[in-house]
Motif scaffolding. Structure first.
Motif, mmCIF file in Angstrom:
data_model
loop_
_atom_site.group_PDB
_atom_site.id
_atom_site.type_symbol
_atom_site.label_atom_id
_atom_site.label_comp_id
_atom_site.label_asym_id
_atom_site.label_seq_id
_atom_site.Cartn_x
_atom_site.Cartn_y
_atom_site.Cartn_z
ATOM 1 N N GLY B 64 0.829 -0.879 -0.030
ATOM 2 C CA GLY B 64 -0.172 0.053 -0.032
ATOM 3 C C GLY B 64 1.259 1.171 -0.200
ATOM 4 N N PRO B 65 0.083 2.872 -0.329
ATOM 5 C CA PRO B 65 0.747 3.615 0.059
ATOM 6 C C PRO B 65 1.844 3.638 1.333
ATOM 7 C CG PRO B 65 -1.321 4.171 -0.307
ATOM 8 C CD PRO B 65 -1.396 2.179 0.137
ATOM 9 N N GLY B 66 3.203 4.409 1.073
ATOM 10 C CA GLY B 66 3.672 4.490 2.286
ATOM 11 C C GLY B 66 4.875 3.495 2.409
ATOM 12 N N SER B 67 4.604 2.001 1.540
ATOM 13 C CA SER B 67 5.005 1.113 1.829
ATOM 14 C C SER B 67 6.827 1.549 1.416
ATOM 15 C CB SER B 67 5.530 -0.139 0.299
ATOM 16 O OG SER B 67 3.987 -0.528 0.449
ATOM 17 N N LEU B 68 7.251 2.315 0.300
ATOM 18 C CA LEU B 68 8.898 2.325 -0.070
ATOM 19 C C LEU B 68 8.969 3.279 0.967
ATOM 20 C CD1 LEU B 68 10.905 2.339 -1.784
ATOM 21 C CD2 LEU B 68 9.635 4.252 -2.923
ATOM 22 N N GLU B 69 8.343 4.326 1.832
ATOM 23 C CA GLU B 69 8.837 5.038 3.015
ATOM 24 C C GLU B 69 9.580 4.752 3.920
ATOM 25 O OE1 GLU B 69 6.523 5.698 0.759
ATOM 26 O OE2 GLU B 69 6.458 7.406 -0.079
ATOM 27 N N LEU B 70 8.219 3.933 4.148
ATOM 28 C CA LEU B 70 8.557 3.035 5.459
ATOM 29 C C LEU B 70 9.929 2.045 5.600
ATOM 30 C CD1 LEU B 70 7.896 1.275 8.168
ATOM 31 C CD2 LEU B 70 6.560 -0.074 7.281
ATOM 32 N N ILE B 71 9.645 1.164 4.046
ATOM 33 C CA ILE B 71 10.906 0.709 4.125
ATOM 34 C C ILE B 71 12.388 1.683 3.923
ATOM 35 C CG2 ILE B 71 12.701 -1.386 2.166
ATOM 36 C CD1 ILE B 71 9.176 -1.765 1.777
ATOM 37 N N GLN B 72 12.218 2.319 3.150
ATOM 38 C CA GLN B 72 13.665 3.441 3.427
ATOM 39 C C GLN B 72 14.103 4.057 4.533
ATOM 40 O OE1 GLN B 72 15.742 3.367 0.898
ATOM 41 N NE2 GLN B 72 14.779 5.464 -0.550
ATOM 42 N N TYR B 73 12.717 4.567 5.434
ATOM 43 C CA TYR B 73 13.330 4.655 6.677
ATOM 44 C C TYR B 73 14.594 3.656 7.501
ATOM 45 C CZ TYR B 73 13.187 6.935 11.235
ATOM 46 O OH TYR B 73 13.369 7.736 12.527
ATOM 47 N N VAL B 74 13.254 2.415 8.148
ATOM 48 C CA VAL B 74 14.107 1.649 8.373
ATOM 49 C C VAL B 74 15.079 0.688 8.063
ATOM 50 C CG1 VAL B 74 11.990 1.530 10.146
ATOM 51 C CG2 VAL B 74 12.246 -0.240 7.454
ATOM 52 N N THR B 75 15.542 0.400 6.923
ATOM 53 C CA THR B 75 16.404 0.194 6.156
ATOM 54 C C THR B 75 17.623 1.245 5.450
ATOM 55 O OG1 THR B 75 15.923 -0.267 3.893
ATOM 56 C CG2 THR B 75 15.263 -2.030 5.659
ATOM 57 N N SER B 76 19.156 0.539 5.535
ATOM 58 C CA SER B 76 20.036 1.652 5.637
ATOM 59 C C SER B 76 20.142 1.111 3.921
ATOM 60 C CB SER B 76 21.123 1.036 6.290
ATOM 61 O OG SER B 76 21.456 -0.566 5.899
ATOM 62 N N ASN B 77 20.301 -0.252 3.043
ATOM 63 C CA ASN B 77 19.867 0.216 1.790
ATOM 64 C C ASN B 77 18.947 1.163 1.207
ATOM 65 O OD1 ASN B 77 21.308 -0.132 -0.816
ATOM 66 N ND2 ASN B 77 21.258 -1.685 0.289
ATOM 67 N N ASP B 78 19.431 2.024 -0.073
ATOM 68 C CA ASP B 78 18.810 2.471 -0.842
ATOM 69 C C ASP B 78 17.262 1.882 -1.567
ATOM 70 O OD1 ASP B 78 17.288 4.855 -2.143
ATOM 71 O OD2 ASP B 78 18.729 5.880 -2.959
ATOM 72 N N ALA B 79 16.296 1.290 -1.469
ATOM 73 C CA ALA B 79 15.126 0.452 -1.673
ATOM 74 C C ALA B 79 14.763 1.998 -2.942
ATOM 75 C CB ALA B 79 14.197 0.257 -0.826
ATOM 76 N N ALA B 80 15.507 2.618 -3.151
ATOM 77 C CA ALA B 80 14.502 3.780 -4.252
ATOM 78 C C ALA B 80 15.131 2.749 -5.524
ATOM 79 C CB ALA B 80 14.520 4.715 -4.103
ATOM 80 N N LYS B 81 16.219 2.321 -5.315
ATOM 81 C CA LYS B 81 16.924 2.019 -6.648
ATOM 82 C C LYS B 81 16.808 0.740 -6.903
ATOM 83 C CE LYS B 81 20.968 4.605 -6.678
ATOM 84 N NZ LYS B 81 20.117 5.446 -6.210
ATOM 85 N N LEU B 82 16.148 0.201 -6.225
ATOM 86 C CA LEU B 82 14.979 -1.305 -7.032
ATOM 87 C C LEU B 82 14.280 -0.855 -7.899
ATOM 88 C CD1 LEU B 82 13.955 -2.815 -2.634
ATOM 89 C CD2 LEU B 82 15.762 -3.979 -5.082
ATOM 90 N N VAL B 83 13.592 -1.794 -8.530
ATOM 91 C CA VAL B 83 13.191 -2.271 -9.792
ATOM 92 C C VAL B 83 11.898 -3.595 -9.356
ATOM 93 C CG1 VAL B 83 13.836 -0.669 -11.296
ATOM 94 C CG2 VAL B 83 14.635 -3.465 -11.355
#
Lengths: 124, 366
Positions: B64-83
């Motif tokens: 859902g909405p907020g998924s990437l934001e949550l993962i970006q906040y709790v993890t150290s790697n850059d999940a925005a780079k994922l496809v």
């Protein structure tokens, strides 16, 4: 598993073969199977006189390390030199090529703690 | 003997027991540590292929909405780079400079992610991630219903290709596909693993576990597949220098100390990122390194790294006799001045200072 009737055993999973005042000592088939692949046997007590239950060496498996205990009091007079090149013989032939030390038994040493094969197996 | 009654089982426990596996408690589960013998299993994975039941691992879905934001906040790697279809190794920093867990992040689509966490940390991670979820993401714990087989080795993908029309052989490292595998729908197959031997990991529902196990074993039979226990999993990962949570990293070790700077990206804000960035900029006082023991012996978790007068200056976090290299190897935290490959260090093994040399990882080069 094989536990030869002519040997004596300890609760620490060592076996003892007594011939006059000389005891040959190793670890049981159960012990080697619990340890898994053995890669190094370190025994640096040759020439030392140790009491029963004292540590005479250590056995290193890939996964774990375990101390080796004297089943009876005596002087360590020989260490199995073959274990340096082939520690895995403790796995493949624990009562033969995988023996560990020979001990000159201290006169009057207490042997009442040693178990026969049936009594040892009942502990497993 | 160990009391096993409180332990969780995987859907394959009876399969392992029927195969004669030695079962041990691990992370709250009754798990196979060994089948034919650790060294034989290790070599089977390096040379052909083996299958590990790692169903004890935890799986969380974030949607859902907020998924990437949550993962970006709790993890150290850059999940925005994922496809879509890409997997990323990452960690969950805590507020005190340590690591809650290390994990894999799978992007299924832009609002659906799978997080794969260590079995020993499922509850801790669940509570931690939920406590940080101010982003409105939906979290579901699928750990109890999901089985996971790791099929690892140079022959693994070739063997598993027989079970699916998904093109496994052209998959890049750390990618995944979803589809039908061994007649089971909605299976996730990723080119991931913990051995450095190549292969894949396969996620599917518990109800199909025996069916999947049998299909994998049959497909691998012509290549000599064997079941592999946790013992060989540990020696395989250590030869690659992969961190094991609870041994090499924990709540008190920072990602920078642990050599995980490469999964710590300061292009974004995340838990404790300012303090971790300061560590990266200013340097750390200790580092996790690989080493080879030069003297005869085997290093173990918890042994001290010592100076010439036997004062402790560091600690061994993992160690074994490497089955592939046939020499004793380990990982340890050492003072930064001694962290360069070639540095000589001493390990206290039963009261003796044994010589070791810091070594670049991986120890085993494929």
């Amino acid at each position: 598993m094989n536990f030869p009737a002519e040997l004596k055993y300890t609760k620490d999973h060592e076996w003892v073969s007594i011939n006059g005042d000389i005891a040959t000592i190793g670890i049981t088939e159960f012990a080697q199977s619990e340890l898994g692949d053995i890669v190094f046997v370190e025994i640096e007590t040759q020439g030392q006189t140790l009491g029963a239950h004292e540590i005479f060496g250590t056995v290193e498996a890939v996964k774990t390390v375990s101390d080796l205990f004297m089943p009876i009091a005596g002087e360590v007079i020989e260490v199995n030199a073959g274990l340096a090149d082939d520690p895995a013989s403790v796995n493949t032939d624990p009562y033969g090529a995988g023996w560990m030390i020979k001990v000159k038994i201290t006169p009057g040493a207490d042997m009442s703690q040693l178990l026969d094969a049936a009594a040892y197996q009942s502990l497993l | 003997m160990e009391v096993t009654s409180d332990l969780k089982l995987t859907a394959l426990t009876s399969v392992h027991q029927n195969l004669g596996a030695k079962m041990v408690p691990f992370a709250g589960y009754l798990m196979p540590v060994q089948y034919s013998g650790l060294i034989d299993e290790h070599n089977t994975v390096r040379q052909a292929l083996g299958v590990f039941d790692v169903s004890h691992m935890g799986e969380f879905l974030v949607s859902g909405p907020g998924s990437l934001e949550l993962i970006q906040y709790v993890t150290s790697n850059d999940a925005a780079k994922l496809v879509n279809g890409k997997v990323q190794y990452s960690c969950l920093p805590n507020d005190n400079g340590g690591i809650v867990d290390d994990l894999l992040v799978y992007r299924i689509n832009e609002e659906l992610y799978l997080l794969v966490v260590n079995a020993s940390n499922i509850e801790k991670d669940w509570n931690w991630i939920n406590s940080k979820n101010t982003f409105g993401a939906k979290l579901e714990d699928h750990s109890e219903r999901t089985s996971l087989l790791a099929v690892q080795g140079p022959k693994a993908l070739q063997a598993m290709q027989k079970l699916t029309s998904m093109d496994l052989l052209s998959m890049e490292y750390y990618t995944f596909q979803m589809g039908t595998f061994a007649g089971i729908e909605n299976v996730i197959v990723s080119t991931t693993g913990y051995t450095g031997a190549g292969g894949c990991e396969i996620y599917f529902p518990n109800e199909r576990a025996e069916e999947m196990w049998n299909a994998v074993m049959s497909a691998g039979a012509e290549f000599g597949i064997k079941p592999i226990g946790l013992g060989a999993r540990d020696t395989l990962r250590l030869e690659m220098g992969f961190c094991l949570y609870g041994n090499d990293i924990d709540d008190t070790t920072s990602p920078i100390e642990a050599g995980l700077g490469w999964i710590t990206k300061f292009t974004k804000n995340f838990v404790n990122s300012e303090a971790i960035k300061a560590q990266k900029d200013n340097g750390v006082t200790r580092k996790l390194v690989g080493f080879e023991l030069l003297d005869k012996g085997i290093p173990r978790h918890g042994y001290e790294v010592v100076d010439a007068t036997m004062n402790p200056i560091g600690v061994v976090t993992s160690g074994t006799q490497s089955p592939s290299l046939n020499k004793p190897i380990g990982m340890a935290y050492v003072p930064t001045a001694l962290a360069k490959p070639g540095s000589e260090i001493l390990i206290n093994i039963r009261g003796k200072a044994l010589k070791a040399v810091v070594t670049a990882i991986p120890f085993y080069k494929v």
